[in-house]
Design a protein around this motif. Structure first.
Motif: not given
Length: 340
Positions: A161-188
């Motif tokens: 429920s917490d995740v779904m609520y946060r998804i509903a609040k998302i509108e646009q995501v900047s390239p820097d945020v996407i890069k940060h997420i992918e950098d973290a995933l890259q390590r995994e």
């Protein structure tokens, strides 16, 4: 309790491939396997081993999808990466060849978020379990709704429920945020990242995900969102009316909808309807009309599920339009007011 029968729309691509090859036989399968990578052969073979029986209706749907794909994707199939690399290697200057090959290799590496889309839902859920709900929301909002719904099924209810609520609040995501997420995933997961502006999330995404979750899971999630943000929960509910929800309508409201539905549309929509929906609709049309529809359904051959769903959605849209016009109220969608 008996295990529910498999449905075509629940199958993954690998499962469909496995069923198709089982239907085609050993010789055809061996020829196909020669053209696949070891990883693809292993994935399909594991599915085959776990299958003891393929129901005839499901086999027909799988073969039908294959035949349709043959028409849609007719042409020449090539291994583009090998073709390009071989062509570059014959282009002359060794230094230039090396530089071009490095650039091509970098461009064809899968991004972490693309890799997530190919991973088993249980594995993704385990991978994300230690992440902050906002990070989980950002990652899952980049995935297809059916994949996200399966991933969420392995998470605790409060996290869902917490995740779904946060998804509903998302509108646009900047390239820097996407890069940060992918950098973290890259390590995994050990893949390279890339930058790209993306529009993610929103209420429509949440509705699409909830529609693909097990019955009951959507209500639990909405109840929890309602405790945090009632307006958000209501906005989601207003977009979640489905064909099965017709049973919630009172008879006069349902009759208003049915008056705007032609017989062919209604018949096809009822092809995959639940007994409760059929009973509700038949009780709101003439006996003769109900008998004619039942006769047509019995005589009707196999129909693609997508066609049935399209007709059902046509009727849902009529209901939603009539609600917007104020001629009927749909229960559970702000419908506690009384029409006067």
């Amino acid at each position: 309790m008996a295990k529910p029968p498999m449905q075509f729309y629940d199958l993954s691509g690998v499962e469909k491939a496995a069923m198709l090859l089982l239907c085609l036989g050993e010789r055809a399968t061996s020829m196909v396997f020669k053209e696949l990578s070891d990883a693809e052969v292993r994935a399909i073979s594991r599915c085959m081993v776990s299958m003891e029986h393929v129901p005839a209706p499901l086999a027909r749907e799988v073969i039908g999808a294959y035949e349709k794909a043959q028409v849609e994707y007719a042409g020449i199939f090539v291994k583009g990466d090998e073709f390009v690399k071989n062509a570059i290697s014959e282009s002359g200057d060794p230094k230039r060849i090396e530089q071009l090959m490095e650039q091509v290799a970098a461009a064809t590496e899968k991004r972490p978020l693309e890799t997530i889309a190919l991973m088993q839902p249980r594995v993704v859920a385990s991978l994300l379990a230690s992440e902050h709900p906002q990070t989980m929301a950002l990652i899952l909002s980049t995935q297809k709704p059916d994949h996200t719904s399966r991933i969420l099924s392995y998470l605790p209810d409060d996290v869902k429920s917490d995740v779904m609520y946060r998804i509903a609040k998302i509108e646009q995501v900047s390239p820097d945020v996407i890069k940060h997420i992918e950098d973290a995933l890259q390590r995994e997961i050990g893949v390279v990242s890339d930058k790209e502006q993306q529009e993610l999330g929103g209420i429509d995404t949440v509705v699409d995900i909830l529609a693909r979750m097990e019955k009951g899971a959507d209500r639990n999630i909405l109840t929890r969102i309602d405790e945090v943000d009632p307006e958000m929960a209501e906005a989601i509910r207003k977009k979640m009316f489905t064909f099965d929800d017709l049973v919630m309508l009172d008879n006069p409201s349902l009759q208003k909808i049915l008056r705007e539905v032609d017989n062919d549309t209604l018949t096809l929509a009822l092809k995959a309807a639940t007994p409760e929906v059929k009973e509700k609709i038949f009780s709101n049309i003439s006996i003769r009309a109900a008998e004619m529809i039942e006769e047509e359904l019995e005589a009707m051959g196999p129909v693609r599920l997508s066609e049935v769903e399209s007709m059902q959605q046509t009727i849902v849209k009529i209901a939603l339009r009539l609600e917007e016009e104020g001629t009927l109220i749909i229960p559970g969608r702000g419908g506690d007011d009384v029409l006067v």
